[in-house]
Write an enzyme that holds these catalytic residues in place. Sequence first.
Site, short mmCIF file in Angstrom:
data_model
loop_
_atom_site.label_atom_id
_atom_site.label_comp_id
_atom_site.label_asym_id
_atom_site.label_seq_id
_atom_site.Cartn_x
_atom_site.Cartn_y
_atom_site.Cartn_z
N THR A 144 0.62 -1.35 -0.10
CA THR A 144 0.14 0.14 -0.04
C THR A 144 1.04 1.16 -0.07
O THR A 144 1.98 1.15 0.71
CB THR A 144 -0.90 0.04 1.21
OG1 THR A 144 -1.13 1.57 1.46
CG2 THR A 144 -0.43 -0.46 2.46
N SER A 179 -0.72 3.16 11.09
CA SER A 179 -1.57 2.29 11.81
C SER A 179 -0.71 0.83 11.94
O SER A 179 0.16 0.55 10.81
CB SER A 179 -3.09 1.97 10.96
OG SER A 179 -2.70 1.11 9.67
N TYR A 181 -2.21 -1.78 10.51
CA TYR A 181 -2.27 -2.32 9.27
C TYR A 181 -1.16 -1.98 8.38
O TYR A 181 -0.60 -2.97 7.47
CB TYR A 181 -3.69 -2.12 8.61
CG TYR A 181 -3.80 -2.19 7.10
CD1 TYR A 181 -3.40 -3.43 6.59
CD2 TYR A 181 -3.89 -0.88 6.49
CE1 TYR A 181 -3.41 -3.40 5.09
CE2 TYR A 181 -3.71 -1.21 4.98
CZ TYR A 181 -3.82 -2.28 4.22
OH TYR A 181 -3.68 -2.23 3.05
N HIS A 182 -0.78 -0.75 8.44
CA HIS A 182 0.31 -0.36 7.32
C HIS A 182 1.36 -0.74 7.87
O HIS A 182 2.47 -1.16 7.02
CB HIS A 182 0.10 1.15 7.41
CG HIS A 182 -0.97 1.77 6.61
ND1 HIS A 182 -1.85 2.64 7.22
CD2 HIS A 182 -1.29 1.98 5.32
CE1 HIS A 182 -2.88 2.85 6.57
NE2 HIS A 182 -2.67 2.55 5.21
N LYS A 185 2.23 -4.16 6.56
CA LYS A 185 2.47 -4.24 5.20
C LYS A 185 3.85 -3.97 5.09
O LYS A 185 4.67 -4.42 4.25
CB LYS A 185 1.59 -3.18 4.27
CG LYS A 185 0.13 -3.50 4.37
CD LYS A 185 -0.31 -4.82 3.81
CE LYS A 185 -0.52 -4.60 2.51
NZ LYS A 185 -1.42 -5.90 1.85
#
Length: 380
Positions: A144, A179, A181-182, A185
């Site tokens: 991302t 976050s 989530y990031h 990644k």
Amino acid sequence: MKIMILGSEGYMGWPTSVNQCSQGHEILMIDNNIKKSLMRNHKRKPLVNQKSINARLLYLKKRFKNKVTFSNIDCSNLNKLESVFKKFKPDTVIHYAELPSAPYSMIGSKEGWLTLENNLKSTFNLISCVKKYNKDCHIIKLGTMGEYGTPNIDIEEGWLSVKHNKRIDKFMYPRQGSSLYHTSKIMDTDLLWFYVRLYELRVTDLMQGPVYGIYYSDNDDSKYLPTFSYDDIFGTVLNRFIVQAVVGIPLTIYGTGHQIRGYINLKDSLKCINLAIKNPAKKGQMEIYNQFTEQYSVNQIAKKVRNALSRININVKLQKISNPRIERNKHYYNARNDKMKKLGLHAELLDESTIVEIAEYVMKHKANIDKKFIKPRMKW
Ligand SMILES: NC(=O)c1ccc[n+]([C@@H]2O[C@H](COP(=O)([O-])OP(=O)(O)OC[C@H]3O[C@@H](n4cnc5c(N)ncnc54)[C@H](O)[C@@H]3O)[C@@H](O)[C@H]2O)c1
């Protein structure tokens, strides 16, 4: 080609499965439906429920006549993933099987850890299968643009040349997620790069911006469109704004609305996947692309929705609310995205007719919209 699609039930996984079938590839679709079960646990629903996997497999087989199968496998379970990988022997694996929600990952420790564990294990297990059974298999991994954060310098495509004390070297571009989530990644990218360096795997890591849209080709069957989330946990900004506009609630702009990101139409996202398949990373090479087509601030996106929908007599109001996220409200943002264009990407730009087309789809299913779950609840 034999193509394995991990996370095939998702917003991108299903259209990718249709798109790859349409090109005559043999497809193995894999998903454990964790997204659907998390959405159920949080009482969130997509705008329209997908048809059953059996109905969709039948549709694919009838329409394209090629071999396509589905396995309900948890990619974070190494034994299970290994068993299907060695049997199917893919040439390419497209890896979407992650939990992609920043708000979900920031609900609490349990959700944060599930995001890290699920995403890292899925990526690690895929790498392990490729390393053990076929180092030539091309991994296409969805990263991302959020991995880069909002640095005060131009965002290059994956790599940065650094001059220090008269010496120059090339490093992975600095990452700073906003976050868990990031951050998961970023860790995925690091893992992949480690295995490319040490074991000469072939990896394409696509740094994608928020995706919008519901249509994925010019002749989609309306009964087989992807899942479309608009809620505060699992929805993405433009799709959510259009839903807010359709139900007549103001578009909620987080903070000042000056936050700039790179966006991409679902159709273009699929084109990029095809370009990545046709131009695979070489042995021992980690190809990184910035997969977005246009940069906009949240304010610009909101105004675009307002202007476009005035064409169909929808009166859209904008409302600034305090930002539930820790992110820079005003910042420099200039990301490069030349590499996909060089491979031949002709982008669908975010024009008024695209927004109206999505809104018309949303209007058809307006009765399903649950207004309770649009305003952000997760704060960090
Ligand atoms: N949609 C976007 O705007 C966007 C933007 C940038 C990057 N991405 C990335 O693209 C990928 C796909 O995104 P999406 O929007 O389709 O997400 P999605 O949540 O709709 O789909 C992901 C799918 O993966 C499945 N999955 C997750 N963990 C799994 C596991 N352990 N085993 C098997 N299946 C598993 C889920 O059940 C779900 O169906 C993600 O990796 C995401 O980070 C998406």
